[in-house]
Write an enzyme that holds these catalytic residues in place. Structure first.
Site, PDB file in Angstrom:
ATOM      1  N   GLY A 237       0.799  -1.221   0.000  1.00 13.96           N
ATOM      2  CA  GLY A 237       0.000   0.000   0.000  1.00 13.96           C
ATOM      3  C   GLY A 237       0.829   1.268   0.000  1.00 13.96           C
ATOM      4  N   ASP A 238       2.143   1.138  -0.053  1.00 11.68           N
ATOM      5  CA  ASP A 238       3.014   2.310  -0.002  1.00 11.68           C
ATOM      6  C   ASP A 238       2.950   3.093  -1.315  1.00 11.68           C
ATOM      7  OD1 ASP A 238       5.400   3.617   1.551  1.00 11.68           O
ATOM      8  OD2 ASP A 238       6.084   3.413  -0.516  1.00 11.68           O
ATOM      9  N   VAL A 239       2.601   4.359  -1.217  1.00 10.33           N
ATOM     10  CA  VAL A 239       2.436   5.196  -2.413  1.00 10.33           C
ATOM     11  C   VAL A 239       3.760   5.369  -3.147  1.00 10.33           C
ATOM     12  CG1 VAL A 239       1.792   7.494  -3.248  1.00 10.33           C
ATOM     13  CG2 VAL A 239       0.433   6.394  -1.468  1.00 10.33           C
TER      14      VAL A 239
ATOM     15  N   LEU B 119       6.270   3.259  -3.264  1.00  7.58           N
ATOM     16  CA  LEU B 119       6.540   2.013  -3.975  1.00  7.58           C
ATOM     17  C   LEU B 119       5.697   1.925  -5.244  1.00  7.58           C
ATOM     18  CD1 LEU B 119       7.847  -0.800  -4.127  1.00  7.58           C
ATOM     19  CD2 LEU B 119       5.973  -1.647  -2.685  1.00  7.58           C
TER      20      LEU B 119
END
Length: 299
Positions: free
Chosen positions: A253-255, A257
């Site tokens: 969920g890391d933006v 990434l």
């Protein structure tokens, strides 16, 4: 006069310069100071504050030098050495990661460019959780500003040779702090409440790093963290990566990434979590390192 406390033998695949480049990514970083050849940080030992500097010396060793403050005893030096090992992930063999990265079109160039970079850990659970909480749904610069404010208001400061060094506040400091007080630092009410909840849990020993590491699996540790209101999948996976030293943690969920994968693959949109999981199949067991190196393409 500076006193050499001890030296640590460094693994072959370690480059302090590559680590310092990452650590120097924001001028707002307040918990350590980097320069071209090393990093300085304040610790707290029984005799008071201790300012140390880390630099690489002859024989590929990490020299740990006391710049100022209390002199640590033998046990405190052992604890300091353990912290440094976990801070720079020094006891991990990266050969398998570099082997898989060399065969990967996305990771290959990054692993070559930043070879020797280690995941820069946050060994203290409260600090790691706070950093993840502050970083929820905001850009990196604002997250650093929030950490700077929280540290300046509630942490410990040391003046030495014209510079101010800070230590992140311990959870016990927040026993009497109210949500409204944290909101004046521009934390949202939700983040302020989560910080206070985590502080209370750690102070009362209902939550500890030791407990999380003793659970049967990293997934079990994540489930334990998810029970805390205000802690979601991204925060728990981030803590698995930076504090619990789980190389398989993968914050889909890391933006950041998502953005770097979109950029490197030429997609016209961000990848879905399912697409990221499929992409990461060759990285099994090293997803956290893959993520860390991919972030370097952003900053």
């Amino acid at each position: 006069m500076n006193d050499l406390l001890f030296k640590l033998q460094l693994p072959e695949d370690f480059d302090l310069g590559a680590c310092l480049e990452y650590m120097n990514r924001s001028p707002l970083e307040c918990l350590f100071r980097t320069d071209e050849a090393g990093v300085s940080r304040m610790f707290r030992i029984e005799g008071g504050p201790l300012l140390v500097r880390l630099s690489v010396s002859e024989g590929h060793k990490l020299s740990v030098t006391r710049l100022h403050g209390a002199v640590p005893g033998a046990l405190e030096q052992e604890q300091l050495a353990r912290y440094i090992v976990e801070w720079f992930d020094l006891d991990r063999d990266l050969a398998p990661f570099y082997k898989l990265a060399a065969a990967d079109p996305l990771l290959g160039p990054l692993a070559s460019q930043h070879r020797g970079l280690r995941i820069i850990g946050i060994p203290d659970l409260f600090e790691a959780l706070c950093w993840a909480i502050l970083g929820q749904q905001v850009n990196l610069a604002f997250a650093y500003r929030l950490k700077q404010r929280l540290t300046a208001e509630y942490g410990e400061a040391l003046e030495w040779e014209g510079q101010t060094y800070y230590r992140f506040p311990g959870p016990e400091v927040f026993a009497e702090v109210q949500v409204e007080e944290l909101c004046t630092l521009q934390l949202t009410r939700s983040k302020a409440q989560t910080v206070l909840t985590v502080a209370s849990l750690i102070t009362s020993r209902e939550l500890s790093r030791e407990e999380l590491l003793a659970l049967p699996s990293p997934a079990a540790a994540e489930q334990r963290l998810l029970q805390i209101r205000g802690i979601g999948p991204w925060t728990s996976q981030y803590v698995r990566m930076r504090c619990l030293r789980d190389a398989s943690s993968f914050p889909v969920g890391d933006v950041g990434l998502q953005n770097v994968i979109k950029f490197l693959t030429g997609m016209d949109r961000k990848p879905t979590p399912a697409e990221l999981l499929e992409l990461a199949r060759p990285w099994q067991g090293w997803e956290a390192y893959a993520t860390f190196y991919l972030w370097r393409a952003l900053y």
